[in-house]
Every structure is written in C-alpha cells, then in structure tokens.
Design a protein around this motif. Structure first.
Motif, mmCIF file in Angstrom:
data_model
loop_
_atom_site.group_PDB
_atom_site.id
_atom_site.type_symbol
_atom_site.label_atom_id
_atom_site.label_comp_id
_atom_site.label_asym_id
_atom_site.label_seq_id
_atom_site.Cartn_x
_atom_site.Cartn_y
_atom_site.Cartn_z
ATOM 1 N N VAL A 8 11.593 0.926 10.042
ATOM 2 C CA VAL A 8 11.475 1.477 8.694
ATOM 3 C C VAL A 8 10.194 0.931 8.091
ATOM 4 O O VAL A 8 9.878 -0.251 8.239
ATOM 5 N N LEU A 9 9.455 1.781 7.415
ATOM 6 C CA LEU A 9 8.267 1.355 6.689
ATOM 7 C C LEU A 9 8.700 0.953 5.284
ATOM 8 O O LEU A 9 9.288 1.756 4.559
ATOM 9 N N VAL A 10 8.452 -0.292 4.932
ATOM 10 C CA VAL A 10 8.782 -0.788 3.599
ATOM 11 C C VAL A 10 7.478 -1.050 2.862
ATOM 12 O O VAL A 10 6.629 -1.803 3.340
ATOM 13 N N VAL A 11 7.333 -0.412 1.709
ATOM 14 C CA VAL A 11 6.121 -0.537 0.897
ATOM 15 C C VAL A 11 6.476 -1.235 -0.406
ATOM 16 O O VAL A 11 7.432 -0.840 -1.079
ATOM 17 N N GLY A 12 5.738 -2.269 -0.750
ATOM 18 C CA GLY A 12 5.922 -2.958 -2.023
ATOM 19 C C GLY A 12 4.896 -2.472 -3.029
ATOM 20 O O GLY A 12 3.731 -2.290 -2.691
ATOM 21 N N SER A 62 8.923 11.402 -0.178
ATOM 22 C CA SER A 62 9.308 12.768 0.186
ATOM 23 C C SER A 62 9.246 12.985 1.699
ATOM 24 O O SER A 62 9.865 13.912 2.218
ATOM 25 N N LEU A 63 8.528 12.114 2.397
ATOM 26 C CA LEU A 63 8.499 12.208 3.858
ATOM 27 C C LEU A 63 9.881 11.981 4.466
ATOM 28 O O LEU A 63 10.174 12.481 5.550
ATOM 29 N N LEU A 67 11.443 13.972 7.534
ATOM 30 C CA LEU A 67 11.905 13.264 8.734
ATOM 31 C C LEU A 67 13.419 13.367 8.923
ATOM 32 O O LEU A 67 13.931 13.080 9.991
ATOM 33 N N LYS A 68 14.116 13.742 7.856
ATOM 34 C CA LYS A 68 15.579 13.833 7.836
ATOM 35 C C LYS A 68 16.235 12.486 8.129
ATOM 36 O O LYS A 68 17.357 12.422 8.619
ATOM 37 N N LYS A 69 15.505 11.422 7.847
ATOM 38 C CA LYS A 69 16.005 10.058 7.989
ATOM 39 C C LYS A 69 15.285 9.212 6.949
ATOM 40 O O LYS A 69 14.168 9.522 6.547
#
Length: 96
Positions: A8-12, A62-63, A67-69
C-alpha cells in the motif's frame, strides 16, 4: 496473500497543505491555544477551503476506484491536534 497484494502506498500530508488554514494559524499565533480551540469549536460545521495539495490528494485517492482496491492511503498531520481534528474529519468525509 503474497507480498505484492499487501503493498500500500501511504502518503503523509500536512493539514495546512490540504486545507487553507491561514486564518486559524493567525489566531493560534496571536491569541494562543484557548482562542484557537474556541474558534475551531465555533466553526466546526463550516467546510474547510481546499489548499494547494487538495486536488493532488483527491486525484491520488481516486486511483483506488480505478484499481478496485485500497492501495493508496493518506495520513493527515495537523499542526495542532485539538478541535481541528473534528473539522478535518468532516472535511475529509465530504471528499470520499
């Protein structure tokens, strides 16, 4: 579940980059925490205005639909915790 499925990409992002909090910051600097909390309590139901990172974060999230996930998550870091969390929660709830 393999390693690829778990990634998972986590952005702060800071709350002030996501929302225009100039007025709130001035109150905090000039009048202190108590005045800041009172201001936040008084205006907690008013939507926060988007700031420079808002469109980017909205597009990024919105990605997940594409990605449906849920592969992308955003963590918001406020400068001061107090009452701002209620306003942020409401503002972010309006965008998902």
């Amino acid at each position: 579940m393999n390693q690829t499925e778990q990634q998972v990409l986590v952005v702060g992002v800071s709350s002030s980059a996501l929302f225009d909090l100039h007025k709130e910051q001035r109150i905090f600097k000039r009048k202190g925490q108590h005045a800041y909390d009172a201001y936040q309590d008084k205006y907690v139901d008013e939507p926060l205005k988007p700031s420079r990172a808002f469109k980017f974060v909205t597009a990024l999230l919105s990605l997940n639909k594409y990605l449906k996930k849920n592969k992308i998550e955003v963590v918001v870091f406020p400068r001061t915790v107090s009452s701002l969390l209620r306003a942020l929660t409401r503002a972010l709830g309006n965008t998902t």
